[in-house]
Scaffold this motif. Structure first.
Motif, mmCIF file in Angstrom:
data_model
loop_
_atom_site.group_PDB
_atom_site.id
_atom_site.type_symbol
_atom_site.label_atom_id
_atom_site.label_comp_id
_atom_site.label_asym_id
_atom_site.label_seq_id
_atom_site.Cartn_x
_atom_site.Cartn_y
_atom_site.Cartn_z
ATOM 1 N N UNK A 1 0.983 -1.177 0.225
ATOM 2 C CA UNK A 1 0.033 -0.105 0.142
ATOM 3 C C UNK A 1 0.892 1.291 0.055
ATOM 4 N N UNK A 2 0.294 2.528 0.345
ATOM 5 C CA UNK A 2 0.988 3.616 0.317
ATOM 6 C C UNK A 2 1.582 4.023 1.663
ATOM 7 N N UNK A 3 2.587 5.030 1.456
ATOM 8 C CA UNK A 3 3.130 5.558 2.685
ATOM 9 C C UNK A 3 2.258 6.598 3.256
ATOM 10 N N UNK A 4 2.446 6.805 4.643
ATOM 11 C CA UNK A 4 3.416 6.065 5.695
ATOM 12 C C UNK A 4 2.910 4.534 5.976
ATOM 13 N N UNK A 5 3.841 3.705 5.975
ATOM 14 C CA UNK A 5 3.371 2.253 6.179
ATOM 15 C C UNK A 5 3.193 2.096 7.767
ATOM 16 N N UNK A 6 2.871 0.885 8.029
ATOM 17 C CA UNK A 6 2.771 0.618 9.364
ATOM 18 C C UNK A 6 3.336 -0.767 9.610
ATOM 19 N N UNK A 7 4.105 -0.817 10.807
ATOM 20 C CA UNK A 7 4.642 -1.888 11.329
ATOM 21 C C UNK A 7 4.508 -2.178 12.636
ATOM 22 N N UNK A 8 3.906 -3.650 12.945
ATOM 23 C CA UNK A 8 3.524 -3.903 14.243
ATOM 24 C C UNK A 8 4.691 -4.875 14.955
ATOM 25 N N UNK A 9 5.077 -4.372 16.229
ATOM 26 C CA UNK A 9 5.961 -5.256 16.856
ATOM 27 C C UNK A 9 5.287 -5.608 18.143
ATOM 28 N N UNK A 10 5.060 -6.931 18.069
ATOM 29 C CA UNK A 10 4.597 -7.663 19.374
ATOM 30 C C UNK A 10 5.441 -7.694 20.569
ATOM 31 N N UNK A 11 4.764 -7.957 21.814
ATOM 32 C CA UNK A 11 5.472 -7.980 22.794
ATOM 33 C C UNK A 11 6.134 -9.343 23.292
#
Length: 284
Positions: free
Chosen positions: A52-62
């Protein structure tokens, strides 16, 4: 620049998504496919990527978590609704990635995050870190500032293992040092506890960030529950005080617990990221 008609259309998309919460938080209907990134002399990393487009999202688990939690899945549905890129992944030794969790540490998981930023995503990213993931997002922002558009911490556990160990009575610390490992109770573990080696704790000391100013200058949002029995909410306040960025908000939820996975918690997380995307994206 988006036209007024495009902006109205975007608002309608968002309204439809928010009207679907909490259904979206319960699971993504058409999930992205699990892929594996091969790295020389390192375990394969399992990830799911939405283009998809910017900004991208990155998820960091616990800690001891994975990319299949409610927050991670709700974020994928949200990014899909807006057309933004999104990536979630499992650290080395966790979830579907190769290896055994006990063989890795904060430094190794930091390298995982940097690999994701260097090799698996394009353009500026909003890092969303849950618990230990909030600690790792700060370390990643220090190491790759040019790749970070903004940070969102959920119950950010900066320095947590080191702080928790250092606050134990002297006698308890001596016993742990003699034994070479620390077992501590946790309601999040099927066994009722987690065990950390002394080597893990010593290595984690190399990555502490709360003892001095944190040279992170991007927008930062910190969400924490006042009922968090695992990581005290004042840790988020410490992070807010130490980062040099002037654009920092701390949001405290009176009934929020550590995992912040209740329907209203997830809504707040998504609203917060939505607001950041608005801030980072030029709209006419």
């Amino acid at each position: 620049m988006a036209s007024a008609a495009q902006y109205r259309g975007l608002l309608q998309v968002r309204a439809r998504f928010f009207s679907l919460l909490p259904q979206a938080a319960a699971g993504v209907r058409n999930k992205t496919t699990v892929q594996f990134a091969t790295r020389p002399d390192l375990p394969k990393l399992a990830y799911r990527k939405l283009k998809g487009k910017s900004p991208g999202v990155v998820f960091l688990p616990g800690f001891a978590s994975n990319m299949s939690g409610q927050k991670a899945e709700a974020l994928e549905e949200f990014c899909k609704s807006l057309g933004h890129s999104y990536l979630r992944f499992d650290y080395s030794g966790c979830g579907a990635s190769e290896g055994r969790m006990e063989d890795y540490n904060i430094g190794a998981w930091k390298k995982d995050v940097l690999f994701v930023l260097d090799k698996l995503v394009e353009g500026p990213q909003i890092l969303v870190g849950s618990s230990m993931g909030g600690w790792l997002m700060l370390l990643a922002a220090l190491a790759r500032p040019e790749k970070i558009a903004a940070l969102v911490g959920i119950a950010t556990a900066a320095d947590h293992f080191v702080t928790a160990f250092n606050t134990l009575p002297v006698e308890a610390r001596k016993e742990i040092e003699e034994r070479g490992s620390w077992s501590f109770p946790s309601r999040h573990s099927e066994e009722g506890s987690y065990t950390l080696s002394l080597d893990f704790l010593k290595e984690a000391e190399n990555h502490c960030v709360l003892q001095s100013p944190i040279p992170v200058s991007c927008p930062l949002r910190l969400i924490h529950g006042l009922q968090d029995d695992d990581v005290p909410w004042h840790v988020s306040m410490q992070v807010a005080e130490r980062v040099i960025s002037p654009d920092v908000d701390v949001i405290l939820r009176k009934q929020g617990r550590h995992r912040m996975s209740e329907k209203e918690d997830i809504k707040l997380m998504v609203y917060t990221i939505d607001d950041l995307i608005d801030k980072l994206t030029t709209l006419g």
